[in-house]
Design a protein around this motif. Structure first.
Motif, mmCIF file in Angstrom:
data_model
loop_
_atom_site.group_PDB
_atom_site.id
_atom_site.type_symbol
_atom_site.label_atom_id
_atom_site.label_comp_id
_atom_site.label_asym_id
_atom_site.label_seq_id
_atom_site.Cartn_x
_atom_site.Cartn_y
_atom_site.Cartn_z
ATOM 1 N N ASP A 19 22.852 6.717 -5.975
ATOM 2 C CA ASP A 19 24.154 6.453 -5.339
ATOM 3 C C ASP A 19 24.244 7.123 -3.969
ATOM 4 O OD1 ASP A 19 25.088 4.894 -7.266
ATOM 5 O OD2 ASP A 19 26.516 6.333 -8.137
ATOM 6 N N THR A 20 23.820 8.388 -3.937
ATOM 7 C CA THR A 20 23.912 9.162 -2.689
ATOM 8 C C THR A 20 23.023 8.553 -1.606
ATOM 9 O OG1 THR A 20 24.160 11.107 -4.092
ATOM 10 C CG2 THR A 20 23.815 11.514 -1.757
ATOM 11 N N ALA A 21 21.855 8.059 -2.030
ATOM 12 C CA ALA A 21 20.910 7.511 -1.047
ATOM 13 C C ALA A 21 21.311 6.114 -0.581
ATOM 14 C CB ALA A 21 19.506 7.481 -1.640
ATOM 15 N N GLY A 22 22.080 5.416 -1.405
ATOM 16 C CA GLY A 22 22.371 4.009 -1.120
ATOM 17 C C GLY A 22 22.980 3.778 0.250
ATOM 18 N N SER A 23 24.016 4.536 0.564
ATOM 19 C CA SER A 23 24.720 4.320 1.819
ATOM 20 C C SER A 23 23.828 4.634 3.045
ATOM 21 C CB SER A 23 25.994 5.156 1.821
ATOM 22 O OG SER A 23 26.565 5.156 3.082
ATOM 23 N N PRO A 24 23.184 5.809 3.092
ATOM 24 C CA PRO A 24 22.315 6.051 4.258
ATOM 25 C C PRO A 24 21.154 5.066 4.382
ATOM 26 C CG PRO A 24 22.158 7.881 2.689
ATOM 27 C CD PRO A 24 23.293 7.023 2.252
ATOM 28 N N ILE A 25 20.647 4.577 3.238
ATOM 29 C CA ILE A 25 19.557 3.586 3.314
ATOM 30 C C ILE A 25 20.068 2.301 3.969
ATOM 31 C CG2 ILE A 25 18.125 2.036 1.920
ATOM 32 C CD1 ILE A 25 17.606 4.360 0.007
ATOM 33 N N ARG A 26 21.251 1.863 3.535
ATOM 34 C CA ARG A 26 21.819 0.634 4.137
ATOM 35 C C ARG A 26 22.105 0.848 5.621
ATOM 36 N NH1 ARG A 26 24.366 0.571 -0.776
ATOM 37 N NH2 ARG A 26 26.189 1.666 0.041
ATOM 38 N N ASP A 27 22.718 2.015 5.907
ATOM 39 C CA ASP A 27 23.052 2.309 7.314
ATOM 40 C C ASP A 27 21.789 2.390 8.175
ATOM 41 O OD1 ASP A 27 25.629 2.433 6.536
ATOM 42 O OD2 ASP A 27 25.855 4.614 6.715
ATOM 43 N N ALA A 28 20.749 3.026 7.623
ATOM 44 C CA ALA A 28 19.507 3.191 8.391
ATOM 45 C C ALA A 28 18.906 1.833 8.722
ATOM 46 C CB ALA A 28 18.513 4.050 7.611
ATOM 47 N N GLY A 29 18.973 0.924 7.751
ATOM 48 C CA GLY A 29 18.457 -0.424 8.001
ATOM 49 C C GLY A 29 19.188 -1.075 9.151
ATOM 50 N N SER A 30 20.511 -0.931 9.151
ATOM 51 C CA SER A 30 21.326 -1.549 10.199
ATOM 52 C C SER A 30 21.124 -0.844 11.557
ATOM 53 C CB SER A 30 22.778 -1.504 9.730
ATOM 54 O OG SER A 30 23.635 -1.337 10.793
ATOM 55 N N VAL A 31 21.115 0.485 11.542
ATOM 56 C CA VAL A 31 20.893 1.232 12.798
ATOM 57 C C VAL A 31 19.499 0.911 13.351
ATOM 58 C CG1 VAL A 31 20.594 3.543 13.794
ATOM 59 C CG2 VAL A 31 22.459 3.125 12.195
ATOM 60 N N GLY A 32 18.509 0.865 12.446
ATOM 61 C CA GLY A 32 17.123 0.582 12.871
ATOM 62 C C GLY A 32 17.025 -0.784 13.535
ATOM 63 N N ALA A 33 17.688 -1.777 12.952
ATOM 64 C CA ALA A 33 17.635 -3.137 13.517
ATOM 65 C C ALA A 33 18.275 -3.163 14.904
ATOM 66 C CB ALA A 33 18.343 -4.108 12.578
ATOM 67 N N ASN A 34 19.445 -2.533 15.031
ATOM 68 C CA ASN A 34 20.122 -2.482 16.333
ATOM 69 C C ASN A 34 19.280 -1.743 17.366
ATOM 70 O OD1 ASN A 34 22.314 -3.837 15.394
ATOM 71 N ND2 ASN A 34 23.509 -1.989 14.939
ATOM 72 N N LEU A 35 18.684 -0.661 16.903
ATOM 73 C CA LEU A 35 17.879 0.166 17.805
ATOM 74 C C LEU A 35 16.672 -0.613 18.328
ATOM 75 C CD1 LEU A 35 17.422 2.909 19.078
ATOM 76 C CD2 LEU A 35 16.470 3.724 16.919
ATOM 77 N N GLN A 36 16.067 -1.390 17.451
ATOM 78 C CA GLN A 36 14.927 -2.200 17.895
ATOM 79 C C GLN A 36 15.360 -3.200 18.966
ATOM 80 O OE1 GLN A 36 12.365 -3.689 14.622
ATOM 81 N NE2 GLN A 36 13.384 -2.147 13.382
ATOM 82 N N ASP A 37 16.523 -3.832 18.745
ATOM 83 C CA ASP A 37 17.032 -4.793 19.740
ATOM 84 C C ASP A 37 17.283 -4.090 21.078
ATOM 85 O OD1 ASP A 37 16.933 -6.776 17.918
ATOM 86 O OD2 ASP A 37 19.075 -6.724 17.398
ATOM 87 N N LEU A 38 17.923 -2.934 20.989
ATOM 88 C CA LEU A 38 18.270 -2.176 22.198
ATOM 89 C C LEU A 38 17.004 -1.772 22.964
ATOM 90 C CD1 LEU A 38 20.834 -1.045 23.518
ATOM 91 C CD2 LEU A 38 20.590 1.014 22.129
ATOM 92 N N THR A 39 16.007 -1.332 22.219
ATOM 93 C CA THR A 39 14.755 -0.906 22.859
ATOM 94 C C THR A 39 14.045 -2.101 23.504
ATOM 95 O OG1 THR A 39 14.578 0.781 21.137
ATOM 96 C CG2 THR A 39 12.640 0.432 22.487
ATOM 97 N N ARG A 40 14.052 -3.228 22.801
ATOM 98 C CA ARG A 40 13.425 -4.442 23.371
ATOM 99 C C ARG A 40 14.128 -4.852 24.677
ATOM 100 N NH1 ARG A 40 13.512 -6.357 17.981
ATOM 101 N NH2 ARG A 40 11.490 -6.029 16.993
ATOM 102 N N GLN A 41 15.449 -4.772 24.658
ATOM 103 C CA GLN A 41 16.201 -5.136 25.872
ATOM 104 C C GLN A 41 15.812 -4.230 27.038
ATOM 105 O OE1 GLN A 41 20.366 -4.899 24.891
ATOM 106 N NE2 GLN A 41 20.117 -6.351 23.202
ATOM 107 N N ASN A 42 15.609 -2.952 26.741
ATOM 108 C CA ASN A 42 15.243 -2.001 27.790
ATOM 109 C C ASN A 42 13.838 -2.243 28.317
ATOM 110 O OD1 ASN A 42 16.907 0.648 28.607
ATOM 111 N ND2 ASN A 42 17.689 -0.269 26.717
ATOM 112 N N ILE A 43 12.955 -2.694 27.421
ATOM 113 C CA ILE A 43 11.583 -2.985 27.880
ATOM 114 C C ILE A 43 11.636 -4.134 28.879
ATOM 115 C CG2 ILE A 43 9.330 -3.897 27.152
ATOM 116 C CD1 ILE A 43 9.745 -2.426 24.477
ATOM 117 N N LYS A 44 12.508 -5.123 28.587
ATOM 118 C CA LYS A 44 12.599 -6.290 29.491
ATOM 119 C C LYS A 44 13.274 -5.939 30.819
ATOM 120 C CE LYS A 44 12.823 -9.581 25.670
ATOM 121 N NZ LYS A 44 13.786 -10.214 24.761
ATOM 122 N N SER A 45 14.175 -4.937 30.774
ATOM 123 C CA SER A 45 14.977 -4.666 31.977
ATOM 124 C C SER A 45 14.151 -3.940 33.043
ATOM 125 C CB SER A 45 16.183 -3.822 31.616
ATOM 126 O OG SER A 45 15.789 -2.528 31.238
#
Lengths: 244, 255
Positions: free
Chosen positions: A218-244
């Protein structure tokens, strides 16, 4: 009740809103979420060992109960199989944690270098030195290379969170089966005569371990879900910066 | 960051960089030297990672980055070369990195991918161009246990790293040179008493460099010594009671 160590990250987010600052903030958040998710399972090894000892004691009690302990003896064998699964999960998690921490350290080191490379680009443009052109090209290329390396680390961290999620599912299955074992031992206890109290104690202890495992998941569930979402956003953000 | 030419002949130049007015106060001020000879250049003690941006920008006022063929680190300290991983990004892939053999695996902690040419204890020479040779002169234990000075016989300049360093207040840094040796002593005395620990090493180093023709002596912190101040500095250092940290250990400092 534990809470996620997110306060410092929130402060950073308020202070730095540049593209690199946002990457830095999200990398910190991702690491924080990973840290918390791994920390949730920090006592898994100890709990697994306690469960193993419980199964040994239960087997001894079953032996003392003679024929009335046959079913409990069989249940202790199932318990040891669960212990083996938990040990496997624990090893996998420790390995994932080690890899994730290395990737986080690498990401933070790269981010520091990226800040300096950004400053170097600003200084080169501002100073307009007569030989600045090649230095600008090389610094910009280095920046892009560093962002690519950062992306690899972030992808690795995100993948590890997904793998951690799989391991957490494995723990959930163990929880379910261990709960059934506890129930069955309790049922056996009710017809075990003089050994009822002893078996009942085993069942109660097993229920306690099941509750602890459940709490970990239970305790791990929320951070695991959040990490997945933060990780996905972070990858997009980093890709955008590589292009810029 | 300020840059100044401290020696110039056709095809051969010593450039000093430092005294950055925008440097955060908590960072110790450092001097970086670039020696150019033909289309080759070496950076002596390229500096800490935080000063990489202004140093790179200032360097491109003077030379193309592709001319930098060598990076020299007098010892392992972070203010000497923690910028190494960034310099390697902007210099040519085959840039030569020179550092005492003692420290190569230590420096790998801030740049694991650097391919370092280890300097043996007795020192070595490198050819910067057909007519400019640099000598790496042992300066071990002053203060680092694997430490080198750099001498350019053509320019008659000695780079001494931390030897000769001075902790100057910002207001005292309006030139790269010591103007009044006696008043400058106060800024370097504490540093040398504490940082240098071996009188044997100190005497051996002075013995070596006293044989050299030196017009300018350039430390990594503070101001440069020129002309008669070079000898004044060496004489002052020879008499200085060093190893002051030993006092706090209950011992004497006859090292």
């Amino acid at each position: 009740m534990s809470t996620e160590p997110d306060t410092a990250v929130t402060k950073t987010a308020v202070v730095n809103r540049s593209p690199l600052g946002r990457i830095q903030t999200d990398t910190n958040r991702l690491f924080s979420k990973c840290l918390f998710a791994f920390h949730s399972f920090g006592n898994l090894g100890e709990l697994s060992e306690n469960m193993r000892i419980l199964s040994l004691n239960a087997e001894l009690a079953a032996g003392r109960a003679g024929e009335k302990g046959n079913a409990v003896r069989a249940l202790t064998q199932y318990t040891r199989e669960l212990v083996a699964r938990l040990n496997g999960v624990n090893r996998a998690m420790l390995n994932l944690k080690s890899v994730t921490y290395n990737q986080s350290a690498s990401a933070l080191r790269i981010l520091h270098q990226l800040h300096l490379l950004n400053r170097a680009l600003d200084d080169l443009r501002a100073r307009k030195g007569q030989f600045a052109t090649l230095a600008l090209e090389k610094t910009a290329k280095s920046r892009a290379d560093k962002l690519s390396s950062l992306l690899e680390d972030v992808q690795g961290m995100t993948q590890n969170v997904n793998k951690l999620s799989n391991e957490a599912n494995e723990v959930s299955e163990v929880v379910s089966q261990a709960g059934s074992i506890a129930t069955n031992i309790a049922i056996e206890a009710s017809s075990a005569g003089n050994h009822e109290a002893e078996f009942d104690q085993v069942a109660q202890t097993m229920r306690g371990y099941v509750a602890q495992l459940h709490h970990m998941g239970d305790t791990a569930g929320s951070p695991i879900r959040d990490a997945g979402s933060v990780g996905a956003n972070l990858q997009d953000l980093t890709r955008q910066n590589i292009k810029s | 960051m300020i840059s100044q030419t401290i020696f110039q002949k056709p095809g051969h130049k010593w450039l000093a960089f430092g005294q950055d007015p925008n440097k955060p106060e908590k960072l110790i001020d450092t001097n970086q030297i670039v020696i150019t000879a033909g289309d080759s250049a070496i950076i002596l003690d390229p500096g800490g990672i935080e000063i990489f941006p202004p140093m790179l920008a200032a360097l491109t006022d003077e030379i193309p980055i592709e001319n930098v063929k060598h990076l020299f680190m007098s010892h392992q300290d972070p203010d000497i070369g923690s910028s190494l991983p960034l310099w390697r990004q902007v210099c040519n892939e085959n840039v030569n990195i020179h550092l005492s053999w003692l420290w190569t695996s230590f420096v790998a902690h801030f740049d694991a991918e650097a391919n370092i040419t280890p300097i043996p204890d007795e020192g070595m020479t490198i050819q910067l161009s057909s007519n400019v040779t640099l000598q790496f002169i042992p300066a071990h234990y002053l203060h680092s246990s694997g430490n080198f000075s750099v001498y350019d016989p053509e320019a008659r300049i000695l780079w001494t790293g931390d030897i000769g360093a001075a902790m100057l207040p910002t207001r005292q840094r309006d030139s790269f040179y010591v103007e009044d040796f006696n008043s400058h002593v106060q800024y370097m005395e504490g540093f040398h008493r504490r940082w240098l620990g071996s009188t044997r090493a100190r005497d051996a180093w002075i013995g070596q460099v006293s044989k050299l023709d030196i017009d300018i002596l350039t430390p990594q912190h503070g101001l440069f010594f020129k002309g008669d101040d070079v000898k004044r500095f060496l004489d002052w250092l020879a008499r200085l009671n060093i190893g002051s940290g030993i006092d706090s250990m209950g011992g004497n400092n006859d090292s």
